[in-house]
Motif scaffolding. Structure first.
Motif, PDB file in Angstrom:
ATOM      1  N   VAL A  15      98.022  39.642  -5.885  1.00  0.00           N
ATOM      2  CA  VAL A  15      96.791  40.207  -6.439  1.00  0.00           C
ATOM      3  C   VAL A  15      96.489  41.550  -5.758  1.00  0.00           C
ATOM      4  O   VAL A  15      96.161  42.547  -6.417  1.00  0.00           O
ATOM      5  CB  VAL A  15      95.625  39.220  -6.249  1.00  0.00           C
ATOM      6  N   ALA A  18      98.973  44.220  -6.975  1.00  0.00           N
ATOM      7  CA  ALA A  18      98.803  44.553  -8.388  1.00  0.00           C
ATOM      8  C   ALA A  18      97.568  45.428  -8.590  1.00  0.00           C
ATOM      9  O   ALA A  18      97.617  46.450  -9.281  1.00  0.00           O
ATOM     10  CB  ALA A  18      98.692  43.276  -9.209  1.00  0.00           C
ATOM     11  N   PRO A 105      91.240  36.786 -14.439  1.00  0.00           N
ATOM     12  CA  PRO A 105      91.916  38.055 -14.164  1.00  0.00           C
ATOM     13  C   PRO A 105      91.008  39.236 -14.499  1.00  0.00           C
ATOM     14  O   PRO A 105      90.340  39.218 -15.533  1.00  0.00           O
ATOM     15  CB  PRO A 105      93.142  37.989 -15.083  1.00  0.00           C
TER      16      PRO A 105
ATOM     17  N   GLN B 396      95.453  33.640  -9.918  1.00  0.00           N
ATOM     18  CA  GLN B 396      96.030  34.675  -9.059  1.00  0.00           C
ATOM     19  C   GLN B 396      97.204  35.390  -9.731  1.00  0.00           C
ATOM     20  O   GLN B 396      97.141  36.611  -9.903  1.00  0.00           O
ATOM     21  CB  GLN B 396      96.458  34.077  -7.708  1.00  0.00           C
ATOM     22  N   LEU B 398      97.973  35.402 -12.772  1.00  0.00           N
ATOM     23  CA  LEU B 398      97.496  35.991 -14.025  1.00  0.00           C
ATOM     24  C   LEU B 398      96.805  37.335 -13.750  1.00  0.00           C
ATOM     25  O   LEU B 398      96.979  38.319 -14.488  1.00  0.00           O
ATOM     26  CB  LEU B 398      96.523  35.009 -14.685  1.00  0.00           C
ATOM     27  N   THR B 399      96.012  37.384 -12.685  1.00  0.00           N
ATOM     28  CA  THR B 399      95.346  38.626 -12.286  1.00  0.00           C
ATOM     29  C   THR B 399      96.380  39.705 -12.000  1.00  0.00           C
ATOM     30  O   THR B 399      96.267  40.852 -12.474  1.00  0.00           O
ATOM     31  CB  THR B 399      94.511  38.373 -11.018  1.00  0.00           C
ATOM     32  N   ALA B 400      97.388  39.308 -11.236  1.00  0.00           N
ATOM     33  CA  ALA B 400      98.425  40.267 -10.884  1.00  0.00           C
ATOM     34  C   ALA B 400      99.127  40.772 -12.138  1.00  0.00           C
ATOM     35  O   ALA B 400      99.349  41.986 -12.299  1.00  0.00           O
ATOM     36  CB  ALA B 400      99.427  39.605  -9.929  1.00  0.00           C
ATOM     37  N   ARG B 431     107.979  38.222 -11.877  1.00  0.00           N
ATOM     38  CA  ARG B 431     107.892  37.326 -10.723  1.00  0.00           C
ATOM     39  C   ARG B 431     106.599  36.502 -10.781  1.00  0.00           C
ATOM     40  O   ARG B 431     106.604  35.295 -10.578  1.00  0.00           O
ATOM     41  CB  ARG B 431     107.916  38.184  -9.451  1.00  0.00           C
ATOM     42  N   GLU B 432     105.508  37.178 -11.113  1.00  0.00           N
ATOM     43  CA  GLU B 432     104.210  36.486 -11.123  1.00  0.00           C
ATOM     44  C   GLU B 432     104.095  35.496 -12.282  1.00  0.00           C
ATOM     45  O   GLU B 432     103.507  34.428 -12.142  1.00  0.00           O
ATOM     46  CB  GLU B 432     103.069  37.504 -11.179  1.00  0.00           C
ATOM     47  N   ARG B 435     105.805  32.547 -11.235  1.00  0.00           N
ATOM     48  CA  ARG B 435     104.996  31.809 -10.266  1.00  0.00           C
ATOM     49  C   ARG B 435     103.967  30.933 -11.000  1.00  0.00           C
ATOM     50  O   ARG B 435     103.776  29.755 -10.656  1.00  0.00           O
ATOM     51  CB  ARG B 435     104.297  32.807  -9.342  1.00  0.00           C
TER      52      ARG B 435
END
Lengths: 197, 605
Positions: A15, A18, A105, B396, B398-400, B431-432, B435
């Motif tokens: 997070v 990103a 998100p 997390q 998903l945010t990334a 990668r995310e 995850r």
């Protein structure tokens, strides 16, 4: 681009990376921290910025961090981000005085918008700080005189009210103008308002 | 180190509490063992009963057979004796006829006939022709019948007189006595008592007929009279037709009525005349048993005045009632039959036993199936509790992903395309997303309904999985999780999901206890270790610990200390751990707080 940087505190590395990456594309400088303690050890009062804090972190929560910073006189605008759109947490955060509350998100534009508001607020806060710092240089008597002048009182009226001579009041006003770097009554009013806000 | 440890031994009864309709296997198996013993006893009892029945039947049958033999023999002897009696009659009749056919009687010829009769028929021991009364005028001395006594004379007189009155008959008797006196004077052979011997064969072998004079005189003419005698002999007498006063007497040797070969050696044969014994042949059969009535035969001989009684008795010795050979033969046969029956019963019992074993296995499988269902339901239920933490965990990545994607879009829209940065953004996105996918898989696996499949599994990995699922929830509740995973990577044969569930239950209980007690600095520690041939997972907390009165009931189904608890969590843990040959123990750590130890057989990696 921005005059201020963003301090991002989130325990999730992905997070952090990103969001920093995204804000980087907006030209916003981001400094990231994995936990509140590191940030608290690192924070420099002289380098204000907007805080983006994850509400839920092990050991110290986002809200606790905010409170700790407040105790240290750091009241930078803070955007809380959380995985939970939890109403109670949201209310607590606003009550504590945080700037914004976003759920993950997080949409990039919404975040950037919140940050920009934060930057603006930071600008205002800086003026207020400057005003306070200036006014802090005044003696108690000078501050009394300034408040009266800012309320539109003439020197004569002030002298009467304080039961001193007009000349004495004029001497105070000269001292005040010297200390604040301005003799403009309008400027006096602005500074008094800023410091009082 | 440890406080009191309680480990519950789960009994059948407890399973019954969970699933009361299931049968209990062990009890049935014991019954089957009893059945086997029973079949042996039953076989022996059956054999003895068969032997007894055979003995009773054998005795009855032998008795009937022996009695039948006696009856047949009796009838045969009766027939033989009766035929011979009829011969006596015939001989007498012909001799009478010979004596009375001519006048005077041809005594010489009579003697010859008599001699030939006695020669041919030894049983006719003696034949005599006598004159009963010599006093009759018509007869004269030439007939040779004289010398009757006073009494017999009176009788003869009465005969002669016919319907004359008694007084005249007495007179005639007196006259006869006189005639006898004169006869004696002539020197002729005169039997005492008024019976005058005319001819006898053999000479002097006869009887004193004087006592019988009256009895013979009273006989109807042409009818045979039977009279007792001595030495197993009896007399037959027949009077000649009127007006002759002659009588023929046969002395019959009773013993010779039957040839030696005609006498049954096995029977007691008796001939009696008016209760007086003529013949008594005890036979050679042994002493009879007392418990069976011996067969008896008796019949009056035809002819001979119907006065001679033939009786046969047969003793029943045990060896004839129960012939040893047939008893032994039957014992062997019955033994074999009983054995065969017992064998069949045993086979059936064994079949029943295996059937019961199969049924017990079926019941166990059913129980296991239900436990699996319960375990699954319990996991699905727990999933709900974890949902918020898991949502956080999914948020997390998903945010990334969202942030990177938006950044990439911005980069793609920029005037100067920086492909390096875009690629970097997308790499991280992949990668995310993976995850997030892993987290979803973990969830899905945990909530899955697939049959448990125990296989060698690394305990550290299992601990890590359940920690990944529960960490967010614990974090939210302000509970710190401490892991101390053995570097030796302990392995055990378990179903990973079910073991995760056991750990999840323990973690959840610890978290509830910590929350309920409002512990600051709340901690749950999970450790894995190898202890000899076993591996252990220890879940401990720094909460209030387990109360002493709760400890013994901890694993009992439906026992709970939680207001909204079902009381199945720990009981289910125990079921799942025991299913893979492990055990679970609860206690309090020395420093306070509850401590659960799961011990499993170690699998060497």
């Amino acid at each position: 681009m921005s005059r201020y940087q963003v301090y991002l505190i989130d325990d999730d590395e992905a997070v952090r990376e990103a969001l920093a990456f995204l804000l980087g594309t907006y030209g916003i400088t981001v400094e990231t921290f994995g936990d509140p303690q590191t940030f608290l050890a690192h924070v420099d009062e002289g380098k204000p910025g907007v805080l983006v804090v994850d509400l839920r972190m092990p050991e110290v929560s986002g809200l606790q961090l905010y409170q700790k910073l407040s105790e240290r006189g750091i009241d930078w605008p803070t955007v809380m981000i959380t995985g939970h759109g939890d109403v109670a947490a949201c209310r607590r955060a606003f009550k504590a005085g945080i700037q914004d509350f976003l759920t993950k998100p997080v949409d990039g534009e919404v975040l950037v918008e919140a940050l920009q508001q934060g930057f603006a607020s930071l600008d205002g806060r800086l003026e207020k700080h400057e005003a306070r710092a200036l006014l802090a240089r005044l003696t108690e008597r000078e501050r009394e005189v300034l408040d009266m002048v800012a309320q539109g009182w003439a020197s004569k009226e002030v002298a009467q009210a304080l039961d001193v001579s007009v000349r004495t009041i004029d001497a105070h006003r000269a001292k005040i103008a010297e200390k604040l770097g301005t003799s403009s009554v309008a400027e006096f009013v602005r500074l008094a308002l800023l410091s009082g806000a | 180190m440890l406080g009191p440890v309680f480990s519950a031994n789960r009994e059948d009864e407890e399973q019954q509490m969970l699933f009361p309709e299931l049968p209990v296997g062990g009890f049935r198996a014991r019954c089957v063992t009893n059945n086997l013993t029973k079949s042996l006893l039953f076989g022996i009892a059956l054999w003895l009963a068969a032997l007894l029945a055979f003995a009773l039947y054998s005795v009855e049958a032998s008795k009937a057979r022996l009695a039948g033999e006696l009856e047949v023999t009796g009838r045969t002897l009766h027939r033989l004796i009766s035929q011979r009696a009829a011969q006596h009659d015939a001989h007498m009749t012909s001799l009478i006829a010979l004596t009375s056919g001519a006048e005077p009687a041809p005594l010489g010829a009579v003697r010859q006939v008599m001699e030939s009769i006695t020669r041919f028929y030894p049983r006719i021991a003696w034949i005599a022709l006598v004159s009963l009364d010599g006093g009759e005028g018509g007869a004269g001395p030439a007939t040779g019948v004289a010398g009757a006594g006073a009494v017999t004379g009176a009788d003869a007189g009465a005969d002669r007189a016919g319907a004359a009155d008694v007084g005249s008959a007495a007179e005639a008797g007196a006259a006869g006595a006189a005639a006898e006196a004169s006869g004696a004077a002539t020197g002729a052979a005169a039997a005492p008592g008024g019976v005058r011997m005319l001819v006898e064969v053999p000479e002097g072998g006869g009887e004193d007929l004087a006592p019988l004079r009256g009895a013979i005189g009273e006989q109807l003419r042409g009818k045979i009279g039977v009279h007792a005698s001595r030495n197993g002999r009896y007399l037959l007498a027949k009077r000649a037709p009127a007006p002759s006063d002659a009588a023929l007497v046969f002395g019959i040797d009773a013993a010779l009525l039957l040839e030696p070969e005609e006498r049954p050696a096995w029977a007691h044969l008796r001939l009696t005349l008016d209760g007086q014994e003529l013949l008594d042949l005890p036979g050679a059969s042994g002493a009879g048993v007392s418990f069976v009535t011996a067969p008896h035969f008796e019949k009056v001989i035809d002819g001979e005045g119907q006065k001679i009684l033939l009786s046969l008795d047969r003793a029943l010795p045990l060896d004839e009632l129960l012939p040893l050979r047939s008893v032994l033969g039957f014992a062997v046969l019955a033994g074999l039959a009983s054995f065969a029956l017992m064998f069949a019963l045993r086979q059936r019992a064994a079949a029943q036993q295996s059937q019961q074993v199969a049924r017990a296995a079926e019941a166990r499988a059913l129980l296991q199936e239900r436990e699996t269902l319960l375990a699954h339901a319990s996991r699905v239920n727990a999933m709900g509790e974890l949902a918020s933490g898991i949502a956080h965990e999914l948020t997390q990545p998903l945010t990334a992903v969202l942030s990177r994607s938006q950044a990439a879009l911005r980069l793609a829209g920029a005037q100067k395309l920086d492909l390096g940065l875009i690629t970097q953004a997308l790499d991280v996105n992949v990668r995310e997303a993976k995850r997030a996918g892993e987290m979803l898989k973990r969830m899905r696996d945990y909530a899955s309904n697939k049959a448990p499949e125990p296989k060698p599994s690394a305990l550290n990995g299992i601990v890590s999985e359940i920690v990944a699922l529960t960490a967010a929830d614990l974090e939210r509740r302000g509970i710190k999780l401490e892991l101390d995973l053995s570097a030796e990577a302990p392995e055990a044969v378990v179903d990973a999901i079910e073991m995760e569930q056991v750990l999840h239950n323990l973690i959840r209980n610890a978290a509830d206890a910590l929350e309920g007690a409002g512990i600051l600095d709340a901690r749950i520690s999970i450790a894995t270790k190898i202890v000899g041939a076993e591996v252990q997972v220890v879940v401990a907390d720094n909460g209030p610990g387990i109360a002493a009165d709760v400890l013994p009931k901890l694993f009992v189904p439906f026992f709970t200390t939680k207001a909204d608890g079902m009381g199945l969590g720990l009981s289910l843990c125990q079921t799942l751990v025991e299913r893979v040959d492990g055990r679970i123990e609860a206690g309090n750590a020395a420093g306070g707080g509850a401590r659960f130890v799961i011990t499993l057989p170690r699998v060497k990696a």
